[in-house]
Design a protein around this motif. Structure first.
Motif, PDB file in Angstrom:
ATOM      1  N   TYR A   3      -0.358   0.046   3.686  1.00 21.65           N
ATOM      2  CA  TYR A   3       0.079   0.165   5.241  1.00 21.65           C
ATOM      3  C   TYR A   3      -0.076   0.169   6.568  1.00 21.65           C
ATOM      4  O   TYR A   3      -1.663  -0.214   6.739  1.00 21.65           O
ATOM      5  CB  TYR A   3      -0.010   2.065   5.737  1.00 21.65           C
ATOM      6  N   THR A   5       2.037  -4.433   0.709  1.00 21.83           N
ATOM      7  CA  THR A   5       2.614  -4.078   1.759  1.00 21.83           C
ATOM      8  C   THR A   5       3.230  -2.306   1.991  1.00 21.83           C
ATOM      9  O   THR A   5       4.391  -2.935   1.535  1.00 21.83           O
ATOM     10  CB  THR A   5       2.014  -4.466   3.133  1.00 21.83           C
ATOM     11  N   ASP A   6       3.174  -1.484   2.764  1.00 15.27           N
ATOM     12  CA  ASP A   6       3.668  -0.585   2.638  1.00 15.27           C
ATOM     13  C   ASP A   6       4.347  -0.363   4.217  1.00 15.27           C
ATOM     14  O   ASP A   6       3.402  -0.574   5.053  1.00 15.27           O
ATOM     15  CB  ASP A   6       3.052   1.019   2.579  1.00 15.27           C
ATOM     16  N   GLU A   7       5.475  -0.580   4.684  1.00 15.35           N
ATOM     17  CA  GLU A   7       6.106  -1.422   5.740  1.00 15.35           C
ATOM     18  C   GLU A   7       7.416   0.453   6.011  1.00 15.35           C
ATOM     19  O   GLU A   7       7.478  -0.712   7.292  1.00 15.35           O
ATOM     20  CB  GLU A   7       6.533  -2.806   5.478  1.00 15.35           C
ATOM     21  N   THR A  40       7.642  -3.722   0.817  1.00 18.23           N
ATOM     22  CA  THR A  40       9.291  -2.520   1.346  1.00 18.23           C
ATOM     23  C   THR A  40      10.076  -3.297   1.482  1.00 18.23           C
ATOM     24  O   THR A  40      10.756  -2.355   1.695  1.00 18.23           O
ATOM     25  CB  THR A  40       8.017  -1.001   1.430  1.00 18.23           C
ATOM     26  N   HIS A  56      13.382  -4.258  -3.443  1.00 12.29           N
ATOM     27  CA  HIS A  56      12.406  -3.323  -3.327  1.00 12.29           C
ATOM     28  C   HIS A  56      13.845  -2.102  -2.842  1.00 12.29           C
ATOM     29  O   HIS A  56      13.497  -1.131  -3.805  1.00 12.29           O
ATOM     30  CB  HIS A  56      10.990  -2.945  -2.376  1.00 12.29           C
ATOM     31  N   VAL A 112       9.028   8.028   2.777  1.00  9.59           N
ATOM     32  CA  VAL A 112       8.279   6.765   3.481  1.00  9.59           C
ATOM     33  C   VAL A 112       7.422   6.866   1.989  1.00  9.59           C
ATOM     34  O   VAL A 112       7.265   5.926   1.198  1.00  9.59           O
ATOM     35  CB  VAL A 112       7.634   6.594   4.601  1.00  9.59           C
ATOM     36  N   TRP A 113       7.637   8.038   1.477  1.00 12.18           N
ATOM     37  CA  TRP A 113       6.236   8.581   0.244  1.00 12.18           C
ATOM     38  C   TRP A 113       6.990   7.780  -0.982  1.00 12.18           C
ATOM     39  O   TRP A 113       6.470   6.977  -2.228  1.00 12.18           O
ATOM     40  CB  TRP A 113       5.094   9.591  -0.072  1.00 12.18           C
ATOM     41  N   ASP A 168       9.504   6.023  -1.414  1.00  9.79           N
ATOM     42  CA  ASP A 168      10.106   4.454  -0.882  1.00  9.79           C
ATOM     43  C   ASP A 168       8.642   3.277  -1.590  1.00  9.79           C
ATOM     44  O   ASP A 168       9.160   3.095  -2.043  1.00  9.79           O
ATOM     45  CB  ASP A 168      10.073   4.090   0.630  1.00  9.79           C
ATOM     46  N   ALA A 169       7.250   4.214  -0.950  1.00  9.10           N
ATOM     47  CA  ALA A 169       6.233   3.223  -1.008  1.00  9.10           C
ATOM     48  C   ALA A 169       6.126   4.120  -2.882  1.00  9.10           C
ATOM     49  O   ALA A 169       5.447   2.587  -3.824  1.00  9.10           O
ATOM     50  CB  ALA A 169       5.113   3.605  -0.452  1.00  9.10           C
ATOM     51  N   ASN A 177       7.130   1.089  -5.742  1.00 13.02           N
ATOM     52  CA  ASN A 177       7.268  -0.361  -5.578  1.00 13.02           C
ATOM     53  C   ASN A 177       6.155  -0.631  -6.754  1.00 13.02           C
ATOM     54  O   ASN A 177       6.763  -1.933  -7.502  1.00 13.02           O
ATOM     55  CB  ASN A 177       6.068  -0.771  -4.663  1.00 13.02           C
TER      56      ASN A 177
END
Length: 587
Positions: free
Chosen positions: A49, A85-87, A131, A136, A271-272, A274-275, A278
């Motif tokens: 993150y 990276t998780d953006e 992300t 993605h 967000v999770w 989405d993440a 990946n």
């Protein structure tokens, strides 16, 4: 007329029946794939993150995954290794605003810091994902549509606790009362201690509740699916409780920084969800992921276990995809017994420490002292003690002795004499020497077991114990006291050095995933060529078994100096590597 509740109950029952069939098919597919002789391997770190700069824990995750990737390559696997990276998310939206930057610029700046750290610390990833990349976004939109088309995502309303810091929804039992810094009463997450807020909004829900039984079946049927065992049990414990459906979107008015829900511009994907996708994005989802996806291994920190061992498998089962082979979980690093935090000012900068103790030094320390199932404590002094004892004195000292011109004036890999060290006792070797040979011969199998389970500290303990035995072997026979003019003494001296160099060759080869630069220096000094450094080349002391040794008589590589420079503890100042003098006294 049936009530909405009865209709929903019947819908869920029908869905559950269909899911059971799909679930067993997915599980059969996974087990079939595992039985095939397949030399593909896929390892991931969490994507990190970008709300703040990288800390020691981030590097620890990356080094663990890098070690497994390098080990698999040594074994001949075609290994894919992803990090990144998780953006997206509210936390980043807020951090960017506080920094006075637009979110993408903010993310790009912080992501570059992670990339620089990983480059500086020899993290040999094959794919670095962000992300915010278009590939993605396409994967996430497709994944969402698959779940929605299967009736697993429905419009509903979420009311409950939410932690922005953790980007996590919480049940009432996961929340407790606390006081903030000003003495005001607040609610916090029991797990993380972060502040939570009551949230009520209309959004999309995922039918997580439908997967509880299937997740239990998966974990009970695959006892190694989550490692170590402690974390496997923790997930089973969580699944004893009800599993409420999960909110998988936020209102766009609250969260702009994220991927919009396909077909509903008023909502942003959670967000999770989405993440986690990946891992599929890197594998080539939705079109070309099969080759990699059935051999996926995740390395994660214990704080994100629930997302990876409950939410992620449920999403995958819903989408009809195989589950990861293993979720490898590691614990955290404390500093002098206290949790790392900005407020305490004790956050360890991994880039600074890698410069202070060298890249290989910090890698070795993290993997030597890091125990996956319990938190580990970091201090600079501990790093210095471990590295000086094991890399400078023990391993470096052994290499120095065996390649020193005083003992090896010809600077070659000397010959082995079977009469001096026969298969059956009766030569000049003693019982402890035979024990050492047995230990070193069995070392690759021991190390392999520990690398596979990511108990790297156990592998390093086994290597370190053998290095001590080899030093004991040299010390016991005091080769510096032998008379080189006597042919029998000369043959015994050559045998001592030959055996010791063979031990060093094994150690150098096995240590490549941990300390790539030190291993390269050691193996180059022994004149072991790149093609002779694979797992398949771990044939220890062939001359002892009556076979030819390709290294016997070969000129040693050039002396590049000390293997690992001694570190000095300078209180109140930064520690810098200090060149250790080569001892003229070989004892």
């Amino acid at each position: 007329e049936q009530s909405p509740c009865c209709l929903l109950h019947r819908t869920c029952q029908s869905f559950q029946t269909g899911l059971s069939i799909k679930y067993s098919t997915a599980l059969r597919f996974t087990s079939t794939q595992l039985s095939k002789e397949d030399m593909s391997f896929y390892i991931t770190t969490p994507i990190f993150y970008v709300n703040a700069s990288p800390h020691l824990g981030h590097l620890y995750s990356a080094v663990i995954a890098d070690c497994l990737h390098r080990y698999k390559v040594l074994q001949g696997f075609n290994s894919k290794f992803a990090t990144g990276t998780d953006e997206h998310g509210l936390k980043i939206q807020q951090a960017a605003k506080a920094a006075g930057k637009d979110p993408l610029t903010f993310c790009t700046d912080v992501s570059a810091r992670f990339k620089h750290l990983f480059s500086s610390c020899s993290i040999s990833y094959t794919d670095y994902i962000r992300t915010t990349q278009q590939r993605h976004r396409q994967a996430v939109e497709h994944f969402w549509s698959v779940l929605q088309n299967k009736g697993l995502i429905y419009k509903g309303s979420y009311e409950g606790w939410y932690s922005t810091q953790d980007e996590s929804f919480l049940t009432p039992s996961q929340v407790s009362d606390a006081l903030d810094s000003s003495g005001k009463e607040i609610k916090v997450s029991l797990e993380s201690g972060h502040k939570v807020e009551w949230m009520k909004e209309e959004n999309y829900m995922f039918r997580l509740s439908a997967f509880r039984t299937h997740l239990l079946d998966w974990l009970r049927g695959n006892p190694r699916a989550v490692q170590p065992e402690r974390f496997h049990q923790a997930v089973l414990q969580w699944l004893q409780e009800d599993l409420p459906d999960l909110s998988v979107s936020r209102q766009r008015s609250r969260l702009q920084w994220g991927i919009p829900v396909p077909g509903d511009a008023e909502q942003t994907i959670y967000v999770w969800l989405d993440a986690l996708v990946n891992y599929l994005t890197v594998a080539g989802y939705p079109d070309k992921h099969d080759r990699w996806w059935h051999v996926a291994h995740h390395v994660i920190g214990k704080d994100i276990l629930k997302f990876h061992a409950i939410y992620w498998p449920a999403f995958l089962l819903g989408a009809g995809l195989p589950l990861p082979q293993v979720v490898h979980v590691h614990s955290h690093w404390t500093v002098e017994g206290r949790k790392m935090s900005k407020s305490l000012g004790n956050v360890v900068d991994p880039l600074e420490r890698s410069q202070m103790f060298t890249t290989d030094g910090i890698r070795y320390f993290l993997l030597r002292q890091g125990v996956p199932d319990s938190d580990c404590d970091y201090t600079d002094d501990k790093v210095i003690k471990v590295l000086n004892a094991e890399l400078t004195d023990s391993l470096g000292g052994l290499l120095n002795r065996c390649t020193a011109p005083a003992l090896n004036p010809a600077q070659i890999y000397p010959s082995f004499c079977p009469q001096s060290f026969p298969r059956e006792q009766g030569g000049r070797a003693v019982v402890e020497d035979y024990h050492m040979l047995d230990a070193v011969k069995g070392l690759p199998a021991v190390v392999e077991v520990h690398y596979e389970s990511l108990d790297v500290y156990k592998a390093l303990e086994a290597i370190s114990a053998c290095v001590r035995q080899t030093n004991g072997f040299v010390q016991r026979h005091t080769p510096w006291k032998l008379d080189m003019r006597d042919s029998k003494d000369q043959r015994w001296l050559d045998t001592i050095i030959h055996v010791s160099l063979e031990c060093l060759r094994i150690y150098g080869t096995l240590l490549q995933p941990i300390v790539p630069e030190i291993s390269d220096r050691l193996l180059s000094r022994l004149s072991v060529q790149p093609s002779e450094r694979s797992w398949a080349a771990l044939n220890f002391l062939p001359r002892y078994g009556g076979m030819d040794c390709p290294f016997e008589g070969r000129a040693l590589g050039s002396d590049s100096g000390v293997l690992f420079s001694r570190l000095e503890s300078q209180k109140g100042d930064k520690q810098k590597p200090k060149k250790a003098k080569k001892s003229a006294n070989l004892k």
